[in-house]
Design a protein around this motif. Structure first.
Motif, PDB file in Angstrom:
ATOM      1  N   MET A   1       1.004  -5.479 -17.727  1.00 12.06           N
ATOM      2  CA  MET A   1       1.806  -6.650 -17.363  1.00 12.06           C
ATOM      3  C   MET A   1       0.990  -7.573 -16.472  1.00 12.06           C
ATOM      4  SD  MET A   1       5.435  -6.840 -15.346  1.00 12.06           S
ATOM      5  CE  MET A   1       4.715  -6.382 -13.775  1.00 12.06           C
ATOM      6  N   ILE A   2       1.061  -8.848 -16.726  1.00  8.35           N
ATOM      7  CA  ILE A   2       0.316  -9.829 -15.939  1.00  8.35           C
ATOM      8  C   ILE A   2       1.123 -10.226 -14.715  1.00  8.35           C
ATOM      9  CG2 ILE A   2      -0.763 -12.111 -15.935  1.00  8.35           C
ATOM     10  CD1 ILE A   2      -1.049 -11.839 -18.974  1.00  8.35           C
ATOM     11  N   THR A   3       0.496 -10.124 -13.554  1.00  5.69           N
ATOM     12  CA  THR A   3       1.164 -10.552 -12.329  1.00  5.69           C
ATOM     13  C   THR A   3       0.777 -11.979 -11.970  1.00  5.69           C
ATOM     14  OG1 THR A   3      -0.603  -9.570 -10.983  1.00  5.69           O
ATOM     15  CG2 THR A   3       1.345  -8.215 -11.426  1.00  5.69           C
ATOM     16  N   ARG A   4      -0.488 -12.323 -12.182  1.00  6.83           N
ATOM     17  CA  ARG A   4      -0.913 -13.709 -11.966  1.00  6.83           C
ATOM     18  C   ARG A   4      -2.312 -13.919 -12.523  1.00  6.83           C
ATOM     19  NH1 ARG A   4      -4.115 -14.578  -7.155  1.00  6.83           N
ATOM     20  NH2 ARG A   4      -4.410 -12.655  -5.957  1.00  6.83           N
ATOM     21  N   ILE A   5      -2.685 -15.179 -12.659  1.00  8.91           N
ATOM     22  CA  ILE A   5      -4.031 -15.576 -13.063  1.00  8.91           C
ATOM     23  C   ILE A   5      -4.680 -16.268 -11.861  1.00  8.91           C
ATOM     24  CG2 ILE A   5      -5.410 -17.000 -14.615  1.00  8.91           C
ATOM     25  CD1 ILE A   5      -4.055 -14.818 -16.147  1.00  8.91           C
ATOM     26  N   ASP A   6      -5.863 -15.811 -11.468  1.00  9.96           N
ATOM     27  CA  ASP A   6      -6.556 -16.448 -10.349  1.00  9.96           C
ATOM     28  C   ASP A   6      -6.810 -17.926 -10.645  1.00  9.96           C
ATOM     29  OD1 ASP A   6      -6.603 -13.892  -9.415  1.00  9.96           O
ATOM     30  OD2 ASP A   6      -8.786 -13.709  -9.321  1.00  9.96           O
ATOM     31  N   LYS A   7      -6.812 -18.731  -9.576  1.00  9.15           N
ATOM     32  CA  LYS A   7      -7.088 -20.164  -9.760  1.00  9.15           C
ATOM     33  C   LYS A   7      -8.484 -20.392 -10.328  1.00  9.15           C
ATOM     34  CE  LYS A   7      -3.877 -22.289  -6.468  1.00  9.15           C
ATOM     35  NZ  LYS A   7      -3.173 -23.023  -7.542  1.00  9.15           N
ATOM     36  N   ASN A   8      -9.449 -19.567  -9.911  1.00 12.22           N
ATOM     37  CA  ASN A   8     -10.815 -19.669 -10.426  1.00 12.22           C
ATOM     38  C   ASN A   8     -11.043 -18.577 -11.469  1.00 12.22           C
ATOM     39  OD1 ASN A   8     -11.320 -21.812  -8.759  1.00 12.22           O
ATOM     40  ND2 ASN A   8     -12.483 -20.655  -7.259  1.00 12.22           N
ATOM     41  N   THR A   9     -10.535 -18.831 -12.656  1.00 10.75           N
ATOM     42  CA  THR A   9     -10.633 -17.863 -13.748  1.00 10.75           C
ATOM     43  C   THR A   9     -11.360 -18.487 -14.927  1.00 10.75           C
ATOM     44  OG1 THR A   9      -8.634 -16.628 -13.142  1.00 10.75           O
ATOM     45  CG2 THR A   9      -9.293 -16.533 -15.440  1.00 10.75           C
ATOM     46  N   ALA A  10     -12.197 -17.707 -15.578  1.00  7.61           N
ATOM     47  CA  ALA A  10     -12.904 -18.155 -16.780  1.00  7.61           C
ATOM     48  C   ALA A  10     -12.370 -17.399 -17.991  1.00  7.61           C
ATOM     49  CB  ALA A  10     -14.399 -17.915 -16.644  1.00  7.61           C
ATOM     50  N   LEU A  11     -12.355 -18.059 -19.121  1.00  5.04           N
ATOM     51  CA  LEU A  11     -12.031 -17.420 -20.386  1.00  5.04           C
ATOM     52  C   LEU A  11     -13.336 -16.949 -21.018  1.00  5.04           C
ATOM     53  CD1 LEU A  11     -10.053 -16.771 -22.759  1.00  5.04           C
ATOM     54  CD2 LEU A  11     -10.571 -19.075 -23.621  1.00  5.04           C
ATOM     55  N   VAL A  12     -13.404 -15.684 -21.391  1.00  6.77           N
ATOM     56  CA  VAL A  12     -14.597 -15.144 -22.036  1.00  6.77           C
ATOM     57  C   VAL A  12     -14.225 -14.669 -23.439  1.00  6.77           C
ATOM     58  CG1 VAL A  12     -16.450 -13.442 -21.900  1.00  6.77           C
ATOM     59  CG2 VAL A  12     -15.541 -14.449 -19.792  1.00  6.77           C
ATOM     60  N   LEU A  13     -14.802 -15.317 -24.430  1.00  8.08           N
ATOM     61  CA  LEU A  13     -14.517 -15.023 -25.831  1.00  8.08           C
ATOM     62  C   LEU A  13     -15.686 -14.242 -26.421  1.00  8.08           C
ATOM     63  CD1 LEU A  13     -13.126 -18.523 -26.906  1.00  8.08           C
ATOM     64  CD2 LEU A  13     -11.816 -16.493 -26.219  1.00  8.08           C
ATOM     65  N   ILE A  14     -15.408 -13.038 -26.875  1.00 11.17           N
ATOM     66  CA  ILE A  14     -16.448 -12.133 -27.332  1.00 11.17           C
ATOM     67  C   ILE A  14     -16.582 -12.126 -28.865  1.00 11.17           C
ATOM     68  CG2 ILE A  14     -17.228  -9.728 -27.377  1.00 11.17           C
ATOM     69  CD1 ILE A  14     -17.326 -10.890 -24.589  1.00 11.17           C
ATOM     70  N   ASP A  15     -17.726 -12.564 -29.343  1.00 15.47           N
ATOM     71  CA  ASP A  15     -18.150 -12.392 -30.740  1.00 15.47           C
ATOM     72  C   ASP A  15     -17.204 -12.960 -31.785  1.00 15.47           C
ATOM     73  OD1 ASP A  15     -20.220 -11.115 -29.498  1.00 15.47           O
ATOM     74  OD2 ASP A  15     -19.665  -9.102 -30.120  1.00 15.47           O
ATOM     75  N   PHE A  16     -16.648 -14.126 -31.503  1.00 14.89           N
ATOM     76  CA  PHE A  16     -15.868 -14.816 -32.531  1.00 14.89           C
ATOM     77  C   PHE A  16     -16.838 -15.553 -33.452  1.00 14.89           C
ATOM     78  CE2 PHE A  16     -12.221 -14.320 -29.612  1.00 14.89           C
ATOM     79  CZ  PHE A  16     -11.274 -13.874 -30.520  1.00 14.89           C
ATOM     80  N   GLN A  17     -17.672 -14.776 -34.129  1.00 16.73           N
ATOM     81  CA  GLN A  17     -18.674 -15.339 -35.027  1.00 16.73           C
ATOM     82  C   GLN A  17     -18.392 -14.870 -36.442  1.00 16.73           C
ATOM     83  OE1 GLN A  17     -21.517 -13.125 -32.474  1.00 16.73           O
ATOM     84  NE2 GLN A  17     -22.597 -12.659 -34.394  1.00 16.73           N
ATOM     85  N   LEU A  18     -18.881 -15.638 -37.400  1.00 18.33           N
ATOM     86  CA  LEU A  18     -18.504 -15.405 -38.789  1.00 18.33           C
ATOM     87  C   LEU A  18     -18.874 -14.008 -39.273  1.00 18.33           C
ATOM     88  CD1 LEU A  18     -19.416 -18.856 -40.377  1.00 18.33           C
ATOM     89  CD2 LEU A  18     -17.169 -18.019 -39.667  1.00 18.33           C
ATOM     90  N   GLY A  19     -20.031 -13.507 -38.852  1.00 17.13           N
ATOM     91  CA  GLY A  19     -20.460 -12.202 -39.307  1.00 17.13           C
ATOM     92  C   GLY A  19     -19.612 -11.064 -38.788  1.00 17.13           C
ATOM     93  N   VAL A  20     -18.946 -11.282 -37.670  1.00 13.94           N
ATOM     94  CA  VAL A  20     -18.088 -10.257 -37.078  1.00 13.94           C
ATOM     95  C   VAL A  20     -16.649 -10.414 -37.567  1.00 13.94           C
ATOM     96  CG1 VAL A  20     -17.165  -9.327 -34.915  1.00 13.94           C
ATOM     97  CG2 VAL A  20     -19.564 -10.020 -35.048  1.00 13.94           C
ATOM     98  N   THR A  21     -16.153 -11.626 -37.551  1.00 14.34           N
ATOM     99  CA  THR A  21     -14.756 -11.846 -37.948  1.00 14.34           C
ATOM    100  C   THR A  21     -14.530 -11.642 -39.445  1.00 14.34           C
ATOM    101  OG1 THR A  21     -15.148 -14.232 -38.183  1.00 14.34           O
ATOM    102  CG2 THR A  21     -14.330 -13.452 -36.049  1.00 14.34           C
ATOM    103  N   SER A  22     -15.604 -11.582 -40.229  1.00 10.80           N
ATOM    104  CA  SER A  22     -15.461 -11.360 -41.675  1.00 10.80           C
ATOM    105  C   SER A  22     -15.414  -9.881 -42.033  1.00 10.80           C
ATOM    106  CB  SER A  22     -16.611 -12.037 -42.429  1.00 10.80           C
ATOM    107  OG  SER A  22     -17.856 -11.454 -42.060  1.00 10.80           O
ATOM    108  N   MET A  23     -15.563  -9.011 -41.037  1.00  8.15           N
ATOM    109  CA  MET A  23     -15.486  -7.570 -41.305  1.00  8.15           C
ATOM    110  C   MET A  23     -14.039  -7.157 -41.597  1.00  8.15           C
ATOM    111  SD  MET A  23     -18.081  -5.948 -38.444  1.00  8.15           S
ATOM    112  CE  MET A  23     -16.981  -6.375 -37.077  1.00  8.15           C
ATOM    113  N   ALA A  24     -13.875  -5.961 -42.126  1.00  4.94           N
ATOM    114  CA  ALA A  24     -12.530  -5.401 -42.300  1.00  4.94           C
ATOM    115  C   ALA A  24     -12.003  -5.029 -40.920  1.00  4.94           C
ATOM    116  CB  ALA A  24     -12.593  -4.171 -43.192  1.00  4.94           C
TER     117      ALA A  24
END
Length: 201
Positions: A1-24
């Motif tokens: 459960m999320i209690t809060r998001i820090d004001k200084n927060t970064a979004l980190v997106l891991i490996d949303f690349q075609l070679g990975v997302t095309s896998m089963a």
């Protein structure tokens, strides 16, 4: 459960690349990518960093060790051939839905972990980031490995549970059920967007 998001927060997106997302994968990738794109748009709108990570493991020390399951060549000539084929096939290209912007932070990793042998930690520290929201593929590999190091460095972690998936459902569920709650907080994209809007006020 999320209690809060820090004001200084970064979004980190891991490996949303075609070679990975095309896998089963264990979940329909279109929905996972859609949720990641919603998070990216919201973070940019809030003026918070978006980190787009992609992996290129060819020739890395991690790929040279003995392993019972390995798909990467160890011979230099074969590595060169594989890299050329992967590049030509768009393996490393980030999916267009993420809509990369000039201000986004681009990280190329050579292992599962986005912090290993990359400048990610120092970049986040320079920006006084205290928390990250994690999403990506695969849950038990790139996401979990990155999360473990983030935790070891004292970052608050929020896991976007519907913006990640794995090649194996059991692995995905193991991370969400047994690992992530011990090192961070979990919630849906909608939960994160709600808390993000609250943190801006």
């Amino acid at each position: 459960m999320i209690t809060r998001i820090d004001k200084n927060t970064a979004l980190v997106l891991i490996d949303f690349q075609l070679g990975v997302t095309s896998m089963a994968l264990a979940h329909p990738i279109a929905a996972v990518v859609h949720n990641a794109a919603l998070l990216a748009a919201a973070f940019r709108k809030a003026g918070l960093p978006v980190v787009v990570v992609h992996v290129n493991p060819i020739g890395s020390p991690a790929m040279m060790v003995r392993a019972e399951v390995s798909s990467m060549p160890k011979d230099p000539a074969a590595q060169k051939q594989r890299l050329e084929a992967m590049t030509a096939g768009g393996f490393f290209n980030i999916v267009p839905e993420i809509n990369i912007q000039p201000e986004d932070i681009r990280i190329t990793k050579t292992t599962w972990n986005a912090f290993a042998h990359t400048p990610l930690l120092s970049i986040l520290q320079e920006k006084n980031i205290t928390g990250i929201v994690l999403a990506g593929v695969s849950t038990s590999i790139g996401v979990e490995s990155t999360a473990r190091t983030a935790n070891e460095n004292g970052l608050n972690i929020t896991f976007a549970t519907d913006a990640m998936t794995d090649t194996q459902l059991a692995c995905h569920e193991n991370s969400l059920r047994y690992i992530f709650p011990r090192i961070g907080e979990t919630g849906t994209t909608a939960d994160i967007l709600h808390h993000l809007s609250v943190s801006e006020k």
